[in-house]
Design a protein around this motif. Structure first.
Motif, PDB file in Angstrom:
ATOM      1  N   GLY A 149      -8.538 -15.414   0.295  1.00  0.00           N
ATOM      2  CA  GLY A 149      -7.974 -16.767   0.336  1.00  0.00           C
ATOM      3  C   GLY A 149      -6.869 -16.873   1.373  1.00  0.00           C
ATOM      4  N   VAL A 150      -6.389 -18.088   1.592  1.00  0.00           N
ATOM      5  CA  VAL A 150      -5.240 -18.293   2.494  1.00  0.00           C
ATOM      6  C   VAL A 150      -4.239 -19.209   1.794  1.00  0.00           C
ATOM      7  N   PHE A 151      -2.983 -19.062   2.155  1.00  0.00           N
ATOM      8  CA  PHE A 151      -1.974 -19.836   1.437  1.00  0.00           C
ATOM      9  C   PHE A 151      -0.781 -20.131   2.327  1.00  0.00           C
ATOM     10  N   GLU A 152       0.137 -20.913   1.780  1.00  0.00           N
ATOM     11  CA  GLU A 152       1.399 -21.205   2.464  1.00  0.00           C
ATOM     12  C   GLU A 152       2.549 -21.115   1.479  1.00  0.00           C
ATOM     13  N   GLY A 153       3.731 -20.995   2.015  1.00  0.00           N
ATOM     14  CA  GLY A 153       4.960 -21.072   1.239  1.00  0.00           C
ATOM     15  C   GLY A 153       5.855 -22.049   1.982  1.00  0.00           C
ATOM     16  N   ILE A 154       6.194 -23.154   1.313  1.00  0.00           N
ATOM     17  CA  ILE A 154       6.906 -24.259   1.977  1.00  0.00           C
ATOM     18  C   ILE A 154       8.106 -24.603   1.100  1.00  0.00           C
ATOM     19  N   ARG A 155       9.170 -25.086   1.709  1.00  0.00           N
ATOM     20  CA  ARG A 155      10.295 -25.539   0.873  1.00  0.00           C
ATOM     21  C   ARG A 155      10.597 -27.006   1.140  1.00  0.00           C
ATOM     22  N   SER A 156      11.013 -27.684   0.057  1.00  0.00           N
ATOM     23  CA  SER A 156      11.560 -29.032   0.222  1.00  0.00           C
ATOM     24  C   SER A 156      13.031 -28.964  -0.164  1.00  0.00           C
ATOM     25  N   TYR A 157      13.792 -29.870   0.414  1.00  0.00           N
ATOM     26  CA  TYR A 157      15.234 -29.880   0.171  1.00  0.00           C
ATOM     27  C   TYR A 157      15.701 -31.288  -0.131  1.00  0.00           C
ATOM     28  N   GLU A 205       4.411 -30.255   8.529  1.00  0.00           N
ATOM     29  CA  GLU A 205       3.243 -30.262   9.429  1.00  0.00           C
ATOM     30  C   GLU A 205       2.954 -28.849   9.948  1.00  0.00           C
ATOM     31  N   GLU A 206       4.019 -28.156  10.354  1.00  0.00           N
ATOM     32  CA  GLU A 206       3.829 -26.795  10.906  1.00  0.00           C
ATOM     33  C   GLU A 206       3.180 -25.879   9.857  1.00  0.00           C
ATOM     34  N   HIS A 207       3.635 -25.993   8.602  1.00  0.00           N
ATOM     35  CA  HIS A 207       3.064 -25.139   7.552  1.00  0.00           C
ATOM     36  C   HIS A 207       1.588 -25.459   7.327  1.00  0.00           C
ATOM     37  N   TYR A 208       1.261 -26.772   7.297  1.00  0.00           N
ATOM     38  CA  TYR A 208      -0.148 -27.105   7.041  1.00  0.00           C
ATOM     39  C   TYR A 208      -1.023 -26.812   8.254  1.00  0.00           C
ATOM     40  N   GLU A 209      -0.444 -26.882   9.453  1.00  0.00           N
ATOM     41  CA  GLU A 209      -1.217 -26.457  10.630  1.00  0.00           C
ATOM     42  C   GLU A 209      -1.515 -24.958  10.523  1.00  0.00           C
ATOM     43  N   ARG A 210      -0.522 -24.189  10.079  1.00  0.00           N
ATOM     44  CA  ARG A 210      -0.762 -22.751   9.933  1.00  0.00           C
ATOM     45  C   ARG A 210      -1.784 -22.477   8.827  1.00  0.00           C
ATOM     46  N   LEU A 211      -1.747 -23.279   7.751  1.00  0.00           N
ATOM     47  CA  LEU A 211      -2.733 -23.094   6.671  1.00  0.00           C
ATOM     48  C   LEU A 211      -4.147 -23.308   7.212  1.00  0.00           C
ATOM     49  N   LEU A 212      -4.321 -24.358   8.003  1.00  0.00           N
ATOM     50  CA  LEU A 212      -5.653 -24.646   8.542  1.00  0.00           C
ATOM     51  C   LEU A 212      -6.074 -23.564   9.548  1.00  0.00           C
ATOM     52  N   LYS A 260      -6.178  -5.304  14.700  1.00  0.00           N
ATOM     53  CA  LYS A 260      -7.612  -5.121  14.976  1.00  0.00           C
ATOM     54  C   LYS A 260      -8.408  -4.998  13.672  1.00  0.00           C
ATOM     55  N   SER A 261      -7.694  -4.883  12.536  1.00  0.00           N
ATOM     56  CA  SER A 261      -8.395  -4.809  11.245  1.00  0.00           C
ATOM     57  C   SER A 261      -8.474  -6.172  10.581  1.00  0.00           C
ATOM     58  N   VAL A 262      -7.391  -6.923  10.683  1.00  0.00           N
ATOM     59  CA  VAL A 262      -7.313  -8.244  10.028  1.00  0.00           C
ATOM     60  C   VAL A 262      -6.475  -9.175  10.913  1.00  0.00           C
ATOM     61  N   PRO A 263      -6.651 -10.495  10.768  1.00  0.00           N
ATOM     62  CA  PRO A 263      -5.811 -11.404  11.564  1.00  0.00           C
ATOM     63  C   PRO A 263      -4.400 -11.467  10.977  1.00  0.00           C
ATOM     64  N   VAL A 264      -3.506 -10.631  11.480  1.00  0.00           N
ATOM     65  CA  VAL A 264      -2.158 -10.547  10.891  1.00  0.00           C
ATOM     66  C   VAL A 264      -1.351 -11.830  11.081  1.00  0.00           C
ATOM     67  N   ASP A 265      -1.791 -12.668  12.034  1.00  0.00           N
ATOM     68  CA  ASP A 265      -1.054 -13.921  12.251  1.00  0.00           C
ATOM     69  C   ASP A 265      -1.513 -15.027  11.303  1.00  0.00           C
ATOM     70  N   ALA A 266      -2.431 -14.688  10.404  1.00  0.00           N
ATOM     71  CA  ALA A 266      -2.878 -15.656   9.389  1.00  0.00           C
ATOM     72  C   ALA A 266      -2.270 -15.259   8.045  1.00  0.00           C
ATOM     73  N   LYS A 267      -2.036 -16.259   7.211  1.00  0.00           N
ATOM     74  CA  LYS A 267      -1.403 -15.977   5.911  1.00  0.00           C
ATOM     75  C   LYS A 267      -2.516 -15.844   4.864  1.00  0.00           C
ATOM     76  N   VAL A 268      -3.046 -14.635   4.786  1.00  0.00           N
ATOM     77  CA  VAL A 268      -4.215 -14.331   3.954  1.00  0.00           C
ATOM     78  C   VAL A 268      -3.738 -13.638   2.682  1.00  0.00           C
ATOM     79  N   THR A 269      -4.272 -14.050   1.538  1.00  0.00           N
ATOM     80  CA  THR A 269      -3.790 -13.489   0.259  1.00  0.00           C
ATOM     81  C   THR A 269      -3.877 -11.958   0.256  1.00  0.00           C
ATOM     82  N   GLY A 270      -4.994 -11.412   0.718  1.00  0.00           N
ATOM     83  CA  GLY A 270      -5.202  -9.968   0.665  1.00  0.00           C
ATOM     84  C   GLY A 270      -4.175  -9.162   1.449  1.00  0.00           C
ATOM     85  N   HIS A 271      -3.579  -9.768   2.483  1.00  0.00           N
ATOM     86  CA  HIS A 271      -2.577  -9.028   3.270  1.00  0.00           C
ATOM     87  C   HIS A 271      -1.364  -8.673   2.421  1.00  0.00           C
TER      88      HIS A 271
END
Ligand code: PMP
Length: 297
Positions: A35-43, A56-63, A147-158
């Motif tokens: 899976g993929v996920f995000e962690g976002i804060r509101s203030y 927007e930046e967080h949801y762009e990264r999620l996509l 080279k094993s996984v996309p480290v720049d993606a926020k993947v649950t398994g990482h």
């Protein structure tokens, strides 16, 4: 802690009570971490409105993360941001931590499931690493090889890697871990990016082996505004001998000051470092942001 009987969450287009929502135990994300996920804060801002910081930046990264994992997502960034503001309103949350998770349907094969679910939930959460200065250790675990996984993606398994590193650090009496990349350069913490200061200059690793942190970007912008010299470059543990200070950045941790590495304190007091000034500037920025806000009810 994350929900109570009143908590409402968003699941696949519906608003449900968290205590009544269900997921399939045969889902691929639970078994294989796909899976993929995000962690976002509101203030709650100075004007008594609520603002989701860099939504927007967080949801762009999620996509982006979803694309990297071959997951098809039908929601747009705009829709995701709107759903999240509705979520905060429904739960009467202002200073909140928001957790969108895209998880997959029942599928025990090793190709991405076509059944895609979207969960968005939120809760009140203190700073991830607390307010104390951190004593950290160099982990015996490396960050995953790009080279094993996309480290720049926020993947649950990482986050199995992150949990191993944090657990090791806590079991040895440290507050947090610092991980090297597959080539032996300093990379990041289990859930935060790393910066250090030496002789008036700030350094942080370049992109490639780390999660491109949104807080990292914000802090780099703030350093520019404050005219603090900053370099993105690869560095090793040898470069961390005799440094003036260091800090982690992340949505959950914000700007977290570090006091020592492997038991060795840094040269300056935290309050005398550029990291401290940046931690104040960051607080000020998240609290005074205006944009797609709604007024508190
Ligand atoms: N690195 C890792 C491994 C993380 O999990 C996080 C938290 N998302 C970060 C860095 C910081 O990213 P951000 O500032 O976007 O929260």
């Amino acid at each position: 802690m994350y929900y109570n009987d009143q908590t409402i969450l968003f699941l696949d287009g519906e608003w449900l009570k968290a205590s009544e929502a269900k997921a399939d135990l045969f889902n691929q994300t639970l078994h294989y971490g796909s899976g993929v996920f995000e962690g976002i804060r509101s203030y709650k801002t100075a004007e008594d409105s609520v603002h989701i910081f860099k939504a927007e930046e967080h949801y762009e990264r999620l996509l982006y993360s979803a694309k990297k994992m071959h997951i098809e997502m039908r929601y747009s960034v705009r829709e995701l941001v709107e759903i999240t503001y509705d979520l905060l309103k429904k739960n009467k949350l202002s200073d909140a931590y928001i957790r969108p998770l895209i998880y997959l349907g029942a599928n025990m094969s090793l190709t991405a499931s076509k059944e895609v679910h979207l969960l968005i939930t939120a809760w009140q959460w203190d700073r991830l690493l607390g307010d104390r200065l951190l004593d950290i250790m160099v982990s015996s675990y490396q960050r995953p090889n790009p080279k094993s996984v996309p480290v720049d993606a926020k993947v649950t398994g990482h986050y199995a890697n992150s949990i191993l590193a944090s657990t090791e650090a806590r079991s040895k009496g440290f507050d947090e871990a610092l991980l090297l990349d597959a080539k032996g350069f300093v990379a990041e913490g289990p859930g935060a990016n790393f910066f250090f200061e030496k002789d008036g200059v700030l350094y942080t690793p370049p992109l490639g082996n780390i999660l491109p942190g949104i807080t990292r970007n914000t802090v780099m912008d703030l350093a520019g505004e404050l005219e603090f010299p900053l370099e993105e470059r690869f560095f090793t543990l040898d470069d961390l001998q005799d440094i003036d200070g260091a800090f982690f950045t992340g949505t959950a941790a914000e700007v977290a000051g570090i006091r020592s590495l492997n038991g060795k304190p840094f040269r300056k007091n935290w309050e005398d470092t550029k990291g401290y000034d940046l931690s104040l500037a960051y607080r000020n920025k998240v609290k005074n942001n205006i944009g797609h806000d709604f007024l508190l009810v």
